[in-house]
Scaffold this active site. Structure first.
Site, PDB file in Angstrom:
ATOM      1  N   CYS A   1       0.825  -1.222   0.000  1.00 30.39           N
ATOM      2  CA  CYS A   1       0.000   0.000   0.000  1.00 30.39           C
ATOM      3  C   CYS A   1       0.851   1.260   0.000  1.00 30.39           C
ATOM      4  O   CYS A   1       0.328   2.350  -0.235  1.00 30.39           O
ATOM      5  CB  CYS A   1      -0.946   0.016   1.189  1.00 30.39           C
TER       6      CYS A   1
ATOM      7  N   CYS B   1      -2.527  -3.664   8.539  1.00 34.76           N
ATOM      8  CA  CYS B   1      -2.126  -2.313   8.949  1.00 34.76           C
ATOM      9  C   CYS B   1      -1.545  -2.328  10.361  1.00 34.76           C
ATOM     10  O   CYS B   1      -0.668  -1.524  10.674  1.00 34.76           O
ATOM     11  CB  CYS B   1      -3.309  -1.368   8.886  1.00 34.76           C
TER      12      CYS B   1
HETATM   13 FE1  FES Z   1      -1.545   0.583   4.235  1.00 40.99          FE
HETATM   14 FE2  FES Z   1      -3.373   0.304   6.071  1.00 40.99          FE
HETATM   15  S1  FES Z   1      -3.660   0.307   3.923  1.00 40.99           S
HETATM   16  S2  FES Z   1      -1.249   0.361   6.350  1.00 40.99           S
END
Ligand code: FES
Length: 122
Positions: free
Chosen positions: A33, A102
């Site tokens: 991400c 996360c």
């Molecule tokens: Fe990247 Fe939550 S989507 S840490």
């Protein structure tokens, strides 16, 4: 989708910022991400006296960063080293399954900061 505690820590994150002359710093990123978390430690007599964080990331990453600082303050470095992402998520009354990764960021950044502290003080 998110618990009240997650929303609280996301809206009012605790211990945001930097520590001047920290004893340890940990930084981790999530390649999928692109989110990044940095944790600063102030340690005295083997006890974590202060923790601050800076997180460039999603709401769950901010909430877990905030919670991990609260869980770590007052612990010995060895107690903090065994704090798991699961413990962070449980302290927030849970995270949606898709957001569990996360919480890894928070626990990992804390562990990296402790390893940095240990490397500098061994
Ligand atoms: Fe990247 Fe939550 S989507 S840490």
């Amino acid at each position: 989708m998110y618990t009240e505690k997650v929303m609280d820590h996301f809206s009012n994150p605790r211990n945001v910022g930097e520590i001047e002359n920290p004893n340890g710093v940990g930084e981790v990123g999530n390649a999928s991400c692109g989110d990044i978390m940095k944790i600063y430690l102030k340690v005295e007599d083997n006890i974590i006296k202060d923790v601050k964080f800076k997180t460039f990331g999603c709401g769950a990453a901010i909430a877990t960063s905030s919670m991990v600082t609260e869980l770590a303050i007052g612990k010995t470095i060895d107690e903090a080293l065994v704090l798991t992402n699961q413990a962070v998520a449980e302290a927030l009354d849970g995270l949606p399954p898709a957001k569990m990764h996360c919480s890894n960021l928070a626990a990992d950044a804390l562990h990296e900061a402790i390893k940095d502290y240990k490397a500098k003080n061994s």
